[in-house]
Design a protein around this motif. Sequence first.
Motif, mmCIF file in Angstrom:
data_model
loop_
_atom_site.group_PDB
_atom_site.id
_atom_site.type_symbol
_atom_site.label_atom_id
_atom_site.label_comp_id
_atom_site.label_asym_id
_atom_site.label_seq_id
_atom_site.Cartn_x
_atom_site.Cartn_y
_atom_site.Cartn_z
ATOM 1 N N ARG A 1 0.755 -1.079 0.184
ATOM 2 C CA ARG A 1 0.119 0.063 0.160
ATOM 3 C C ARG A 1 0.897 1.325 -0.061
ATOM 4 N NH1 ARG A 1 -5.521 0.353 2.674
ATOM 5 N NH2 ARG A 1 -5.018 2.019 1.637
ATOM 6 N N LEU A 2 0.293 2.401 -0.548
ATOM 7 C CA LEU A 2 1.181 3.448 -0.699
ATOM 8 C C LEU A 2 0.747 4.121 0.551
ATOM 9 C CD1 LEU A 2 3.066 5.476 -2.074
ATOM 10 C CD2 LEU A 2 0.987 6.460 -3.381
ATOM 11 N N TYR A 3 1.664 4.598 1.445
ATOM 12 C CA TYR A 3 1.534 5.376 2.552
ATOM 13 C C TYR A 3 2.415 6.824 2.584
ATOM 14 C CZ TYR A 3 -1.207 1.784 4.730
ATOM 15 O OH TYR A 3 -2.170 1.013 4.989
ATOM 16 N N GLY B 1 9.020 10.007 0.368
ATOM 17 C CA GLY B 1 9.427 8.937 1.028
ATOM 18 C C GLY B 1 8.552 7.923 0.819
ATOM 19 N N GLY B 2 7.330 7.971 1.077
ATOM 20 C CA GLY B 2 6.228 7.017 0.874
ATOM 21 C C GLY B 2 6.516 6.123 -0.554
ATOM 22 N N VAL B 3 6.655 7.155 -1.666
ATOM 23 C CA VAL B 3 6.598 6.819 -3.076
ATOM 24 C C VAL B 3 8.127 5.702 -3.148
ATOM 25 C CG1 VAL B 3 7.056 7.227 -5.371
ATOM 26 C CG2 VAL B 3 5.199 8.565 -4.051
ATOM 27 N N PRO C 1 -2.888 8.178 2.451
ATOM 28 C CA PRO C 1 -2.937 8.427 4.233
ATOM 29 C C PRO C 1 -1.431 8.268 4.602
ATOM 30 C CG PRO C 1 -3.471 6.146 3.258
ATOM 31 C CD PRO C 1 -3.385 7.092 1.992
ATOM 32 N N LYS C 2 -1.356 8.803 5.797
ATOM 33 C CA LYS C 2 -0.214 8.539 6.621
ATOM 34 C C LYS C 2 -0.024 7.247 6.910
ATOM 35 C CE LYS C 2 1.580 12.707 8.783
ATOM 36 N NZ LYS C 2 2.047 13.137 10.051
ATOM 37 N N GLU C 3 1.288 6.522 7.010
ATOM 38 C CA GLU C 3 1.557 5.265 7.280
ATOM 39 C C GLU C 3 1.045 5.018 8.828
ATOM 40 O OE1 GLU C 3 5.586 4.186 7.438
ATOM 41 O OE2 GLU C 3 6.163 5.876 8.450
#
Length: 67
Positions: A8-10, A22-24, A61-63
Amino acid sequence: METNRKRRLYRVCNGVFAGVCGGVAEYFGLRASSVRLVTLLLILFGGLSIWIYVLLWLIVPKEPKIR
């Protein structure tokens, strides 16, 4: 890497600005500094990418915090 868990992307919590790059980077297995550099270049020379960044900031969304 877990194969049974869906990726999941977070946005990362310890991100420099909003955690989008950073999430990407985590999602695609890249270095965050490389993604930040490419994003900066696209913002400076691309024009529309700033809107994509803001859109990702609002949508992704945030992790979740791991306890």
